[in-house]
Scaffold this active site. Sequence first.
Site, PDB file in Angstrom:
ATOM      1  N   VAL A   1      11.323   3.042   4.972  1.00 23.23           N
ATOM      2  CA  VAL A   1       9.965   3.283   5.466  1.00 23.23           C
ATOM      3  C   VAL A   1       9.309   2.243   6.599  1.00 23.23           C
ATOM      4  O   VAL A   1       8.678   2.410   7.387  1.00 23.23           O
ATOM      5  CB  VAL A   1       9.004   3.492   4.192  1.00 23.23           C
ATOM      6  CG1 VAL A   1       7.646   3.798   4.795  1.00 23.23           C
ATOM      7  CG2 VAL A   1       9.601   4.553   3.286  1.00 23.23           C
ATOM      8  N   THR A   2       9.943   0.984   6.080  1.00 23.88           N
ATOM      9  CA  THR A   2       9.491  -0.235   6.915  1.00 23.88           C
ATOM     10  C   THR A   2       9.627  -0.059   8.565  1.00 23.88           C
ATOM     11  O   THR A   2      10.526   0.337   8.839  1.00 23.88           O
ATOM     12  CB  THR A   2      10.222  -1.441   6.651  1.00 23.88           C
ATOM     13  OG1 THR A   2      10.191  -1.622   5.006  1.00 23.88           O
ATOM     14  CG2 THR A   2       9.820  -2.798   7.082  1.00 23.88           C
TER      15      THR A   2
ATOM     16  N   HIS B   1      10.245   6.761  15.889  1.00 24.02           N
ATOM     17  CA  HIS B   1       8.861   6.542  15.292  1.00 24.02           C
ATOM     18  C   HIS B   1       7.936   5.752  16.064  1.00 24.02           C
ATOM     19  O   HIS B   1       8.000   4.487  15.821  1.00 24.02           O
ATOM     20  CB  HIS B   1       9.031   6.230  13.739  1.00 24.02           C
ATOM     21  CG  HIS B   1       7.719   6.275  13.254  1.00 24.02           C
ATOM     22  ND1 HIS B   1       6.875   7.532  13.176  1.00 24.02           N
ATOM     23  CD2 HIS B   1       7.088   5.320  12.332  1.00 24.02           C
ATOM     24  CE1 HIS B   1       5.654   7.086  12.329  1.00 24.02           C
ATOM     25  NE2 HIS B   1       5.891   5.760  11.976  1.00 24.02           N
TER      26      HIS B   1
ATOM     27  N   ARG C   1       1.142  15.165  10.806  1.00 24.91           N
ATOM     28  CA  ARG C   1       0.265  14.842  11.737  1.00 24.91           C
ATOM     29  C   ARG C   1      -0.123  15.837  12.771  1.00 24.91           C
ATOM     30  O   ARG C   1      -1.238  16.238  12.967  1.00 24.91           O
ATOM     31  CB  ARG C   1       0.359  13.413  12.304  1.00 24.91           C
ATOM     32  CG  ARG C   1      -0.007  12.301  11.493  1.00 24.91           C
ATOM     33  CD  ARG C   1       0.270  10.950  12.073  1.00 24.91           C
ATOM     34  NE  ARG C   1      -0.095   9.956  10.975  1.00 24.91           N
ATOM     35  CZ  ARG C   1       0.374   8.713  10.891  1.00 24.91           C
ATOM     36  NH1 ARG C   1       1.492   8.451  11.983  1.00 24.91           N
ATOM     37  NH2 ARG C   1      -0.011   7.616   9.963  1.00 24.91           N
TER      38      ARG C   1
ATOM     39  N   ARG D   1       0.781  -1.221  -0.183  1.00 31.65           N
ATOM     40  CA  ARG D   1       0.100   0.113   0.023  1.00 31.65           C
ATOM     41  C   ARG D   1       0.880   1.531  -0.018  1.00 31.65           C
ATOM     42  O   ARG D   1       0.589   2.057  -0.655  1.00 31.65           O
ATOM     43  CB  ARG D   1      -1.053  -0.034   1.229  1.00 31.65           C
ATOM     44  CG  ARG D   1      -2.231  -0.971   0.868  1.00 31.65           C
ATOM     45  CD  ARG D   1      -3.211  -0.755   2.032  1.00 31.65           C
ATOM     46  NE  ARG D   1      -3.017  -1.637   3.113  1.00 31.65           N
ATOM     47  CZ  ARG D   1      -3.813  -2.243   4.100  1.00 31.65           C
ATOM     48  NH1 ARG D   1      -5.257  -1.715   3.566  1.00 31.65           N
ATOM     49  NH2 ARG D   1      -3.790  -3.006   4.877  1.00 31.65           N
ATOM     50  N   VAL D   2       1.761   1.262   0.721  1.00 29.66           N
ATOM     51  CA  VAL D   2       2.492   2.301   0.819  1.00 29.66           C
ATOM     52  C   VAL D   2       3.352   2.575  -0.260  1.00 29.66           C
ATOM     53  O   VAL D   2       3.558   3.666  -0.953  1.00 29.66           O
ATOM     54  CB  VAL D   2       3.788   2.401   2.196  1.00 29.66           C
ATOM     55  CG1 VAL D   2       4.591   3.591   2.051  1.00 29.66           C
ATOM     56  CG2 VAL D   2       3.113   2.444   3.507  1.00 29.66           C
TER      57      VAL D   2
HETATM   58  N1  LIG Z   1       7.824   4.752   8.650  1.00 31.25           N
HETATM   59  C1  LIG Z   1       6.759   5.314   8.588  1.00 31.25           C
HETATM   60  O1  LIG Z   1       5.993   6.171   8.874  1.00 31.25           O
HETATM   61  C2  LIG Z   1       5.534   4.040   8.039  1.00 31.25           C
HETATM   62  C3  LIG Z   1       5.896   2.662   7.962  1.00 31.25           C
HETATM   63  N2  LIG Z   1       5.098   1.889   7.478  1.00 31.25           N
HETATM   64  C4  LIG Z   1       5.643   0.770   7.266  1.00 31.25           C
HETATM   65  O2  LIG Z   1       5.928   0.226   5.881  1.00 31.25           O
HETATM   66  C5  LIG Z   1       5.601  -1.157   5.657  1.00 31.25           C
HETATM   67  C6  LIG Z   1       4.945  -1.416   4.420  1.00 31.25           C
HETATM   68  O3  LIG Z   1       3.505  -0.893   4.871  1.00 31.25           O
HETATM   69  P1  LIG Z   1       2.404  -1.319   3.884  1.00 31.25           P
HETATM   70  O4  LIG Z   1       2.726  -0.906   2.601  1.00 31.25           O
HETATM   71  O5  LIG Z   1       1.018  -0.793   4.382  1.00 31.25           O
HETATM   72  O6  LIG Z   1       2.259  -2.922   3.840  1.00 31.25           O
HETATM   73  P2  LIG Z   1       1.711  -3.750   2.546  1.00 31.25           P
HETATM   74  O7  LIG Z   1       1.584  -5.097   3.497  1.00 31.25           O
HETATM   75  O8  LIG Z   1       0.693  -3.320   2.007  1.00 31.25           O
HETATM   76  O9  LIG Z   1       2.968  -3.978   1.799  1.00 31.25           O
HETATM   77  C7  LIG Z   1       4.411  -4.520   2.069  1.00 31.25           C
HETATM   78  C8  LIG Z   1       4.823  -5.493   0.756  1.00 31.25           C
HETATM   79  O10 LIG Z   1       6.040  -5.625   1.077  1.00 31.25           O
HETATM   80  C9  LIG Z   1       6.319  -7.124   0.324  1.00 31.25           C
HETATM   81  N3  LIG Z   1       7.232  -7.956   0.702  1.00 31.25           N
HETATM   82  C10 LIG Z   1       7.311  -8.660   1.762  1.00 31.25           C
HETATM   83  N4  LIG Z   1       8.570  -9.478   1.778  1.00 31.25           N
HETATM   84  C11 LIG Z   1       9.181  -8.620   0.721  1.00 31.25           C
HETATM   85  C12 LIG Z   1      10.560  -8.835   0.418  1.00 31.25           C
HETATM   86  N5  LIG Z   1      11.365  -9.819   0.798  1.00 31.25           N
HETATM   87  N6  LIG Z   1      10.955  -8.289  -0.661  1.00 31.25           N
HETATM   88  C13 LIG Z   1      10.281  -7.386  -1.429  1.00 31.25           C
HETATM   89  N7  LIG Z   1       8.725  -7.211  -0.790  1.00 31.25           N
HETATM   90  C14 LIG Z   1       8.421  -7.792   0.133  1.00 31.25           C
HETATM   91  C15 LIG Z   1       4.890  -7.733   0.506  1.00 31.25           C
HETATM   92  O11 LIG Z   1       4.701  -8.818  -0.713  1.00 31.25           O
HETATM   93  C16 LIG Z   1       3.981  -6.423   0.225  1.00 31.25           C
HETATM   94  O12 LIG Z   1       3.463  -6.293  -0.970  1.00 31.25           O
HETATM   95  C17 LIG Z   1       5.284  -1.818   7.163  1.00 31.25           C
HETATM   96  O13 LIG Z   1       6.330  -2.495   7.822  1.00 31.25           O
HETATM   97  C18 LIG Z   1       4.685  -0.290   7.859  1.00 31.25           C
HETATM   98  O14 LIG Z   1       4.638  -0.620   9.163  1.00 31.25           O
HETATM   99  C19 LIG Z   1       3.761   2.337   6.910  1.00 31.25           C
HETATM  100  C20 LIG Z   1       3.414   3.516   7.239  1.00 31.25           C
HETATM  101  C21 LIG Z   1       4.224   4.782   7.803  1.00 31.25           C
HETATM  102  O1  LIG Z   2       1.303   2.957  12.582  1.00 28.49           O
HETATM  103  C1  LIG Z   2       1.931   2.222  11.765  1.00 28.49           C
HETATM  104  O2  LIG Z   2       2.019   0.910  11.932  1.00 28.49           O
HETATM  105  C2  LIG Z   2       2.348   2.691  10.410  1.00 28.49           C
HETATM  106  C3  LIG Z   2       3.173   3.928  10.642  1.00 28.49           C
HETATM  107  O3  LIG Z   2       4.190   3.918  10.965  1.00 28.49           O
HETATM  108  C4  LIG Z   2       2.288   5.079  10.718  1.00 28.49           C
HETATM  109  O4  LIG Z   2       1.229   5.276  10.217  1.00 28.49           O
HETATM  110  O5  LIG Z   2       2.809   5.932  11.640  1.00 28.49           O
END
Ligand SMILES: NC(=O)C1=CN([C@@H]2O[C@H](COP(=O)(O)OP(=O)(O)OC[C@H]3O[C@@H](n4cnc5c(N)ncnc54)[C@H](O)[C@@H]3O)[C@@H](O)[C@H]2O)C=CC1
Ligand SMILES: O=C([O-])CC(=O)C(=O)O
EC number: 1.1.1.37
Length: 322
Positions: A129-130, A186, A162, A23-24
């Site tokens: 970002v992860t 974070h 935010r 999604r991100v």
């Molecule tokens: N730093 C921040 O402020 C934020 C961090 N996040 C984090 O970003 C990460 C992604 O979030 P979303 O996109 O919502 O999750 P999501 O589940 O929608 O997408 C994650 C993607 O990573 C892929 N993936 C898993 N293992 C992989 C690998 N070895 N190689 C390549 N791709 C792989 C998955 O197939 C999936 O498509 C999460 O850890 C989330 O907590 C999300 C929002 C804000």
């Molecule tokens: O809350 C979460 O897990 C995703 C994230 O880091 C945010 O939206 O700040």
Amino acid sequence: MSTPLDSPIPLPLPRVAIIGAGRVGSTLAQRIAEKNLADVVLLDIVEGMPQGLALDLLEARGLELHNRQIIGTNNYADTSNSQIVVMTAGFPRKPGMSRDDLLKVNAKIVVEAAKQAIAYSPHAIFIVVTNPLDVMTYLAWQATGIKRDRIMGMAGVLDSARFATFIALELGVLPADVKAMVLGSHGDLMVPLSGYATVNGVPITELLDPATIERLVERTRNGGAEIVKLIQTGGAFFAPASATSVMVESILLNQSRLLPVAAYLQGEYGLDDVVIGVPCRLGLSGIESILELNLSESEIKALHISAQSVRQQIEQWYFSSV
Ligand SMILES: NC(=O)C1=CN([C@@H]2O[C@H](COP(=O)(O)OP(=O)(O)OC[C@H]3O[C@@H](n4cnc5c(N)ncnc54)[C@H](O)[C@@H]3O)[C@@H](O)[C@H]2O)C=CC1
Ligand SMILES: O=C([O-])CC(=O)C(=O)O
């Protein structure tokens, strides 16, 4: 006869690789292409999915009036020579989980993916970002072996957005008129700097009482969890993608913007060998400089407590992986 002016050597188009087309990652691909910042390579381990998303985005190009290439792939070779690699691969949290609960499962993914990505784009700047964000940025820095100015985590831009949003909602002013700065890790121990938040230069301390500011600070600390609780199947992605695209933009366009970014510290703020959110100037070379603000004693203490929690997580990971 042609002169160099008649036949200019075409400049290579900037390319951003996004590892993790969830999604991100996919929303970020859309933001980057529609802002006309760079060509995008979307990579995921799921076969067909990044290719399908890329095709969908390509089919919108004529409607959105941009001409950026978007490639979906499962192969790191297709990410070759990217200027920026954004790491969004890994699991998002579910309601009831903290970001730190993702440490074990995401560390393996990020370390492996970072090693693969750097092998194909040895000069890239990395934006992680992860989650858990600060620890993942530290591990990616170690896995890639690149200099600290080329690796950073996205969190502060989102947390600050935010905080600014909640201030704007409370006061009924334009969000764009509110500037806020959130430092630290974070997570629950992030450090929103109320004294630096303004509405067009007017400190919020002149506009809101201390109890209201504290309520908005608490909502900011809980901002990610609030959305996770509502969505249920994952976390926020629109604002995270926007926040990341602002960092990408500042780097690619050499804007040198001053943004809160998770950076590897070597003595700044009295902290060493840890990644944490601090104000940085972002330009073509990555982190151009780290600004040391004149923080109050309680803010410095909060920053150190925040850094300590990141350190504990890093140690926990190394302890469990030996
Ligand atoms: N730093 C921040 O402020 C934020 C961090 N996040 C984090 O970003 C990460 C992604 O979030 P979303 O996109 O919502 O999750 P999501 O589940 O929608 O997408 C994650 C993607 O990573 C892929 N993936 C898993 N293992 C992989 C690998 N070895 N190689 C390549 N791709 C792989 C998955 O197939 C999936 O498509 C999460 O850890 C989330 O907590 C999300 C929002 C804000
Ligand atoms: O809350 C979460 O897990 C995703 C994230 O880091 C945010 O939206 O700040």
